[in-house]
Motif scaffolding. Sequence first.
Motif, PDB file in Angstrom:
ATOM      1  N   ALA A  92      20.843  23.195  45.875  1.00 25.21           N
ATOM      2  CA  ALA A  92      21.711  23.725  46.934  1.00 25.21           C
ATOM      3  C   ALA A  92      22.587  24.854  46.398  1.00 25.21           C
ATOM      4  O   ALA A  92      22.799  25.870  47.080  1.00 25.21           O
ATOM      5  CB  ALA A  92      22.573  22.609  47.520  1.00 25.21           C
ATOM      6  N   ALA A  93      23.082  24.697  45.170  1.00 21.93           N
ATOM      7  CA  ALA A  93      23.907  25.746  44.564  1.00 21.93           C
ATOM      8  C   ALA A  93      23.074  27.008  44.317  1.00 21.93           C
ATOM      9  O   ALA A  93      23.551  28.127  44.552  1.00 21.93           O
ATOM     10  CB  ALA A  93      24.521  25.246  43.265  1.00 21.93           C
ATOM     11  N   ALA A  94      21.837  26.846  43.867  1.00 22.32           N
ATOM     12  CA  ALA A  94      20.957  27.997  43.629  1.00 22.32           C
ATOM     13  C   ALA A  94      20.667  28.722  44.945  1.00 22.32           C
ATOM     14  O   ALA A  94      20.698  29.952  45.003  1.00 22.32           O
ATOM     15  CB  ALA A  94      19.657  27.544  42.968  1.00 22.32           C
ATOM     16  N   ARG A  95      20.425  27.964  45.990  1.00 21.01           N
ATOM     17  CA  ARG A  95      20.169  28.562  47.308  1.00 21.01           C
ATOM     18  C   ARG A  95      21.404  29.341  47.786  1.00 21.01           C
ATOM     19  O   ARG A  95      21.286  30.453  48.302  1.00 21.01           O
ATOM     20  CB  ARG A  95      19.791  27.477  48.317  1.00 21.01           C
ATOM     21  N   ALA A  96      22.590  28.773  47.590  1.00 24.84           N
ATOM     22  CA  ALA A  96      23.822  29.454  47.999  1.00 24.84           C
ATOM     23  C   ALA A  96      24.006  30.758  47.227  1.00 24.84           C
ATOM     24  O   ALA A  96      24.437  31.770  47.804  1.00 24.84           O
ATOM     25  CB  ALA A  96      25.019  28.535  47.792  1.00 24.84           C
ATOM     26  N   VAL A  97      23.672  30.759  45.943  1.00 16.02           N
ATOM     27  CA  VAL A  97      23.777  31.988  45.147  1.00 16.02           C
ATOM     28  C   VAL A  97      22.819  33.048  45.676  1.00 16.02           C
ATOM     29  O   VAL A  97      23.176  34.217  45.828  1.00 16.02           O
ATOM     30  CB  VAL A  97      23.510  31.696  43.651  1.00 16.02           C
ATOM     31  N   ASN A 145       7.522  32.592  42.266  1.00 21.93           N
ATOM     32  CA  ASN A 145       6.908  32.671  43.590  1.00 21.93           C
ATOM     33  C   ASN A 145       7.925  32.944  44.698  1.00 21.93           C
ATOM     34  O   ASN A 145       7.562  33.022  45.863  1.00 21.93           O
ATOM     35  CB  ASN A 145       6.146  31.381  43.910  1.00 21.93           C
ATOM     36  N   LEU A 146       9.171  33.084  44.334  1.00 24.28           N
ATOM     37  CA  LEU A 146      10.242  33.308  45.298  1.00 24.28           C
ATOM     38  C   LEU A 146      10.251  34.772  45.733  1.00 24.28           C
ATOM     39  O   LEU A 146      10.125  35.681  44.910  1.00 24.28           O
ATOM     40  CB  LEU A 146      11.582  32.943  44.647  1.00 24.28           C
ATOM     41  N   ARG A 147      10.381  34.979  47.039  1.00 28.13           N
ATOM     42  CA  ARG A 147      10.473  36.327  47.607  1.00 28.13           C
ATOM     43  C   ARG A 147      11.716  36.392  48.482  1.00 28.13           C
ATOM     44  O   ARG A 147      12.062  35.419  49.152  1.00 28.13           O
ATOM     45  CB  ARG A 147       9.243  36.667  48.430  1.00 28.13           C
ATOM     46  N   ILE A 148      12.361  37.555  48.463  1.00 26.30           N
ATOM     47  CA  ILE A 148      13.580  37.710  49.255  1.00 26.30           C
ATOM     48  C   ILE A 148      13.538  38.992  50.080  1.00 26.30           C
ATOM     49  O   ILE A 148      12.751  39.905  49.800  1.00 26.30           O
ATOM     50  CB  ILE A 148      14.844  37.713  48.366  1.00 26.30           C
ATOM     51  N   ARG A 149      14.409  39.039  51.078  1.00 22.39           N
ATOM     52  CA  ARG A 149      14.628  40.254  51.871  1.00 22.39           C
ATOM     53  C   ARG A 149      16.108  40.595  51.770  1.00 22.39           C
ATOM     54  O   ARG A 149      16.962  39.726  51.899  1.00 22.39           O
ATOM     55  CB  ARG A 149      14.264  40.033  53.331  1.00 22.39           C
ATOM     56  N   ILE A 150      16.382  41.883  51.549  1.00 17.63           N
ATOM     57  CA  ILE A 150      17.749  42.383  51.499  1.00 17.63           C
ATOM     58  C   ILE A 150      17.950  43.260  52.722  1.00 17.63           C
ATOM     59  O   ILE A 150      17.212  44.233  52.926  1.00 17.63           O
ATOM     60  CB  ILE A 150      18.015  43.205  50.222  1.00 17.63           C
ATOM     61  N   ALA A 151      18.935  42.912  53.543  1.00 17.43           N
ATOM     62  CA  ALA A 151      19.227  43.672  54.756  1.00 17.43           C
ATOM     63  C   ALA A 151      20.566  44.380  54.597  1.00 17.43           C
ATOM     64  O   ALA A 151      21.599  43.742  54.384  1.00 17.43           O
ATOM     65  CB  ALA A 151      19.270  42.745  55.965  1.00 17.43           C
ATOM     66  N   GLY A 152      20.541  45.726  54.708  1.00 15.63           N
ATOM     67  CA  GLY A 152      21.753  46.524  54.583  1.00 15.63           C
ATOM     68  C   GLY A 152      22.457  46.656  55.922  1.00 15.63           C
ATOM     69  O   GLY A 152      21.815  46.800  56.972  1.00 15.63           O
ATOM     70  N   HIS A 153      23.793  46.596  55.887  1.00 12.65           N
ATOM     71  CA  HIS A 153      24.611  46.683  57.100  1.00 12.65           C
ATOM     72  C   HIS A 153      25.755  47.659  56.876  1.00 12.65           C
ATOM     73  O   HIS A 153      26.159  47.915  55.738  1.00 12.65           O
ATOM     74  CB  HIS A 153      25.201  45.311  57.443  1.00 12.65           C
ATOM     75  N   CYS A 154      26.315  48.169  57.985  1.00 16.87           N
ATOM     76  CA  CYS A 154      27.428  49.121  57.938  1.00 16.87           C
ATOM     77  C   CYS A 154      28.492  48.701  58.942  1.00 16.87           C
ATOM     78  O   CYS A 154      28.259  47.855  59.799  1.00 16.87           O
ATOM     79  CB  CYS A 154      26.935  50.530  58.317  1.00 16.87           C
ATOM     80  N   ASP A 155      29.663  49.346  58.855  1.00 20.54           N
ATOM     81  CA  ASP A 155      30.670  49.116  59.889  1.00 20.54           C
ATOM     82  C   ASP A 155      30.348  50.018  61.080  1.00 20.54           C
ATOM     83  O   ASP A 155      29.366  50.758  61.072  1.00 20.54           O
ATOM     84  CB  ASP A 155      32.082  49.306  59.334  1.00 20.54           C
ATOM     85  N   GLY A 180       8.680  30.851  49.089  1.00 18.58           N
ATOM     86  CA  GLY A 180       8.943  30.099  47.867  1.00 18.58           C
ATOM     87  C   GLY A 180      10.222  29.290  47.864  1.00 18.58           C
ATOM     88  O   GLY A 180      10.539  28.647  46.872  1.00 18.58           O
ATOM     89  N   GLY A 181      10.945  29.289  48.953  1.00 17.71           N
ATOM     90  CA  GLY A 181      12.214  28.570  49.008  1.00 17.71           C
ATOM     91  C   GLY A 181      12.064  27.061  49.028  1.00 17.71           C
ATOM     92  O   GLY A 181      12.981  26.330  48.648  1.00 17.71           O
ATOM     93  N   ASP A 182      10.887  26.583  49.452  1.00 17.48           N
ATOM     94  CA  ASP A 182      10.667  25.120  49.505  1.00 17.48           C
ATOM     95  C   ASP A 182      10.501  24.529  48.094  1.00 17.48           C
ATOM     96  O   ASP A 182      10.725  23.341  47.906  1.00 17.48           O
ATOM     97  CB  ASP A 182       9.426  24.797  50.323  1.00 17.48           C
ATOM     98  N   ASN A 183      10.113  25.339  47.152  1.00 18.46           N
ATOM     99  CA  ASN A 183       9.910  24.856  45.773  1.00 18.46           C
ATOM    100  C   ASN A 183      10.935  25.463  44.815  1.00 18.46           C
ATOM    101  O   ASN A 183      10.643  25.672  43.641  1.00 18.46           O
ATOM    102  CB  ASN A 183       8.491  25.242  45.300  1.00 18.46           C
ATOM    103  N   LEU A 184      12.101  25.713  45.322  1.00 17.40           N
ATOM    104  CA  LEU A 184      13.151  26.361  44.537  1.00 17.40           C
ATOM    105  C   LEU A 184      13.565  25.497  43.351  1.00 17.40           C
ATOM    106  O   LEU A 184      13.722  24.288  43.476  1.00 17.40           O
ATOM    107  CB  LEU A 184      14.363  26.614  45.445  1.00 17.40           C
ATOM    108  N   ARG A 185      13.713  26.143  42.192  1.00 13.96           N
ATOM    109  CA  ARG A 185      14.218  25.484  40.986  1.00 13.96           C
ATOM    110  C   ARG A 185      15.505  26.174  40.572  1.00 13.96           C
ATOM    111  O   ARG A 185      15.610  27.390  40.674  1.00 13.96           O
ATOM    112  CB  ARG A 185      13.196  25.596  39.852  1.00 13.96           C
ATOM    113  N   PRO A 186      16.464  25.399  40.066  1.00 15.45           N
ATOM    114  CA  PRO A 186      17.706  26.048  39.600  1.00 15.45           C
ATOM    115  C   PRO A 186      17.442  26.838  38.327  1.00 15.45           C
ATOM    116  O   PRO A 186      16.492  26.573  37.598  1.00 15.45           O
ATOM    117  CB  PRO A 186      18.647  24.864  39.335  1.00 15.45           C
ATOM    118  N   ALA A 187      18.287  27.827  38.088  1.00 20.81           N
ATOM    119  CA  ALA A 187      18.172  28.614  36.861  1.00 20.81           C
ATOM    120  C   ALA A 187      18.543  27.726  35.681  1.00 20.81           C
ATOM    121  O   ALA A 187      19.391  26.838  35.806  1.00 20.81           O
ATOM    122  CB  ALA A 187      19.093  29.816  36.913  1.00 20.81           C
TER     123      ALA A 187
END
Length: 186
Positions: free
Chosen positions: A63-68, A102-112, A178-185
């Motif tokens: 849970a801590a790894a997911r929050a990070v 196997n973990l993949r992420i998406r980064i979404a940029g936002h502005c004011d 890959g979030g279902d098989n997440l391992r902590p660092a």
Amino acid sequence: MMRVSRVLTVLVSTTLVLGACKKKQPPAPAPTPAPAPTNEAPVRNTPAPAPVDTMEAYRSKIAAARAVLLETIYFEYDADELRDDARASLDAKLAILNANPNLRIRIAGHCDERGSDEYNIALGRRRSEVAKRYLIDRGVDASRVETSSFGRERPAVQGTSEEAWSKNRRDEFEITAGGDNLRPAP
């Protein structure tokens, strides 16, 4: 005189008898020898720690790894340079990404809300790309990181104050695979 000599004899006799009956001092105790070394482990008087629910501890680490991974990073006004706190957050994400190939992420940029739609879409794109570039430069494969931009279309906080605007200048992170098989660092 006889009487004096008799008294003197009695006194001398009594003194000798009492002196001979005097309690003698006990001899000093012999020193105690040092204990011989043994191969036995010393006995611990402290209580053993309570058993830890290792599965619960592992779930907590996940849970801590997911929050990070999902932690948002923020930018200064009209800027796409990473702040020191953003770099620290990306470094923490980097450790988890390295532990989960196997973990993949998406980064979404936002502005004011200030600026035109076109300008804010481009700025949001640059913000997500700078975070991706930071991760790639430190060993994450480019195919594992997607980027997108929402410009000013999805504000995190409504309002027209600097406090609201500062919360809207951000990159948000999403786990896409890959979030279902997440391992902590480690």
